[in-house]
Design a protein around this motif. Structure first.
Motif, PDB file in Angstrom:
ATOM      1  N   GLU A   1      45.284 117.987 -22.055  1.00 22.90           N
ATOM      2  CA  GLU A   1      46.073 118.859 -22.930  1.00 22.90           C
ATOM      3  C   GLU A   1      46.540 118.111 -24.178  1.00 22.90           C
ATOM      4  N   GLY A   2      45.644 117.307 -24.754  1.00 20.17           N
ATOM      5  CA  GLY A   2      45.919 116.572 -25.979  1.00 20.17           C
ATOM      6  C   GLY A   2      46.665 115.268 -25.808  1.00 20.17           C
ATOM      7  N   GLU A   3      47.128 114.976 -24.603  1.00 18.20           N
ATOM      8  CA  GLU A   3      47.882 113.746 -24.344  1.00 18.20           C
ATOM      9  C   GLU A   3      46.948 112.675 -23.794  1.00 18.20           C
ATOM     10  N   THR A   4      47.002 111.482 -24.384  1.00 20.66           N
ATOM     11  CA  THR A   4      46.212 110.353 -23.891  1.00 20.66           C
ATOM     12  C   THR A   4      46.812 109.860 -22.580  1.00 20.66           C
ATOM     13  N   VAL A   5      45.951 109.743 -21.551  1.00 14.59           N
ATOM     14  CA  VAL A   5      46.430 109.335 -20.228  1.00 14.59           C
ATOM     15  C   VAL A   5      45.659 108.148 -19.657  1.00 14.59           C
TER      16      VAL A   5
ATOM     17  N   HIS B   1      49.776 109.527 -14.126  1.00  9.84           N
ATOM     18  CA  HIS B   1      48.744 110.568 -14.154  1.00  9.84           C
ATOM     19  C   HIS B   1      47.698 110.400 -13.056  1.00  9.84           C
ATOM     20  N   ARG B   2      47.918 109.476 -12.164  1.00 11.49           N
ATOM     21  CA  ARG B   2      46.978 109.251 -11.067  1.00 11.49           C
ATOM     22  C   ARG B   2      47.186 110.290  -9.976  1.00 11.49           C
ATOM     23  N   GLY B   3      46.134 110.539  -9.199  1.00 15.70           N
ATOM     24  CA  GLY B   3      46.231 111.450  -8.064  1.00 15.70           C
ATOM     25  C   GLY B   3      46.169 112.917  -8.426  1.00 15.70           C
ATOM     26  N   ARG B   4      45.667 113.238  -9.612  1.00 16.99           N
ATOM     27  CA  ARG B   4      45.608 114.628 -10.066  1.00 16.99           C
ATOM     28  C   ARG B   4      44.178 115.119 -10.291  1.00 16.99           C
ATOM     29  N   GLY B   5      43.186 114.318  -9.926  1.00 18.08           N
ATOM     30  CA  GLY B   5      41.798 114.714 -10.142  1.00 18.08           C
ATOM     31  C   GLY B   5      41.255 114.380 -11.520  1.00 18.08           C
ATOM     32  N   ILE B   6      42.060 113.712 -12.341  1.00 15.47           N
ATOM     33  CA  ILE B   6      41.633 113.376 -13.695  1.00 15.47           C
ATOM     34  C   ILE B   6      40.485 112.370 -13.663  1.00 15.47           C
ATOM     35  N   GLY B   7      40.561 111.383 -12.794  1.00 10.09           N
ATOM     36  CA  GLY B   7      39.497 110.383 -12.695  1.00 10.09           C
ATOM     37  C   GLY B   7      38.180 111.008 -12.278  1.00 10.09           C
TER      38      GLY B   7
ATOM     39  N   ASP C   1      31.786  99.332 -10.178  1.00 11.30           N
ATOM     40  CA  ASP C   1      32.296  98.445  -9.145  1.00 11.30           C
ATOM     41  C   ASP C   1      33.782  98.658  -8.989  1.00 11.30           C
ATOM     42  N   THR C   2      34.246  98.622  -7.744  1.00 12.83           N
ATOM     43  CA  THR C   2      35.662  98.747  -7.435  1.00 12.83           C
ATOM     44  C   THR C   2      35.927  97.935  -6.180  1.00 12.83           C
ATOM     45  N   THR C   3      37.098  98.120  -5.599  1.00 12.56           N
ATOM     46  CA  THR C   3      37.405  97.429  -4.354  1.00 12.56           C
ATOM     47  C   THR C   3      37.524  98.443  -3.222  1.00 12.56           C
ATOM     48  N   ALA C   4      37.369  97.972  -2.016  1.00 12.73           N
ATOM     49  CA  ALA C   4      37.479  98.833  -0.844  1.00 12.73           C
ATOM     50  C   ALA C   4      38.897  99.390  -0.699  1.00 12.73           C
ATOM     51  N   HIS C   5      39.867  98.773  -1.356  1.00  7.24           N
ATOM     52  CA  HIS C   5      41.258  99.213  -1.270  1.00  7.24           C
ATOM     53  C   HIS C   5      41.615 100.271  -2.316  1.00  7.24           C
ATOM     54  N   ASN C   6      40.728 100.532  -3.268  1.00  4.97           N
ATOM     55  CA  ASN C   6      41.010 101.499  -4.337  1.00  4.97           C
ATOM     56  C   ASN C   6      40.545 102.884  -3.885  1.00  4.97           C
ATOM     57  N   ALA C   7      41.365 103.512  -3.053  1.00  4.03           N
ATOM     58  CA  ALA C   7      41.001 104.805  -2.456  1.00  4.03           C
ATOM     59  C   ALA C   7      40.744 105.880  -3.505  1.00  4.03           C
ATOM     60  N   ALA C   8      41.525 105.882  -4.577  1.00  4.82           N
ATOM     61  CA  ALA C   8      41.348 106.905  -5.613  1.00  4.82           C
ATOM     62  C   ALA C   8      39.998 106.760  -6.301  1.00  4.82           C
ATOM     63  N   ALA C   9      39.623 105.531  -6.645  1.00  2.00           N
ATOM     64  CA  ALA C   9      38.327 105.311  -7.293  1.00  2.00           C
ATOM     65  C   ALA C   9      37.195 105.670  -6.343  1.00  2.00           C
TER      66      ALA C   9
END
Length: 175
Positions: free
Chosen positions: A70-74, A100-106, A128-136
């Motif tokens: 909505e026009g806001e940099t996140v 802004h995490r946990g909202r489906g933006i990624g 590449d990410t880590t096994a602990h980065n559940a959101a990624a």
């Protein structure tokens, strides 16, 4: 959600978001010095993004985007050529402001990046990410990634196919 190619105004907005809602280690390569956001670290952040402004055809063969809602940099996202041939393999990465995490933006941003990679001629996108980065990991899975744990580490390698998910509009140039 949309991606905007990085320009100077977008870079200043992105830096303000990073300083206000992220730690340097989450959003940029390491810079020597005391912890936190220092003037040197802020300038290194600007320089890193400015160096990539030429995009995938530029000398660094990398492009960065501001993620906006909505026009806001996140947050920010990137694509980078990772093969020695004609750009068939691109690497992606991104970060989001903590609020802004946990909202489906990624997940949505990754889908747009995959479309952009397809338009650029990529046949494969890696991350590449880590096994602990559940959101990624969730965003990667939702976009059809094949995930492979790296033996003996906490790292996970993802392989994605551009065009495997429904199409989205291309990233816009910032006004």
């Amino acid at each position: 959600m949309e991606l905007r190619r990085m320009d100077e105004a977008g870079l200043q907005e992105l830096l303000a978001v990073a300083v206000g809602d992220a730690v340097p280690e989450e959003v940029m390569p390491p810079v020597a010095g005391p912890p936190g956001w220092t003037p040197e670290r802020e300038e290194a952040f600007r320089a890193w993004h400015r160096a990539r402004r030429a995009g995938l055809a530029g000398p660094l063969r990398e492009s960065t985007y501001a993620i906006t809602v909505e026009g806001e940099t996140v947050g920010a996202a990137r694509l980078a050529v990772r093969d020695s041939g004609g750009g068939e393999v691109l690497e992606t990465g991104m970060w989001l402001a903590r609020s802004h995490r946990g909202r489906g933006i990624g997940t949505a941003a990754l889908r747009v990046l995959l479309d952009e990679a397809g338009r650029a001629g990529a046949r494969v996108v890696v991350a590449d990410t880590t096994a602990h980065n559940a959101a990624a990991l969730a965003a990667l899975r939702r976009n059809g990634a094949t995930l492979t744990p790296r033996e003996g580490t906490a790292d996970v390698h993802a392989v994605l196919t551009p065009g495997a998910m429904p199409s989205t509009p291309p990233p816009t140039a910032a006004p």
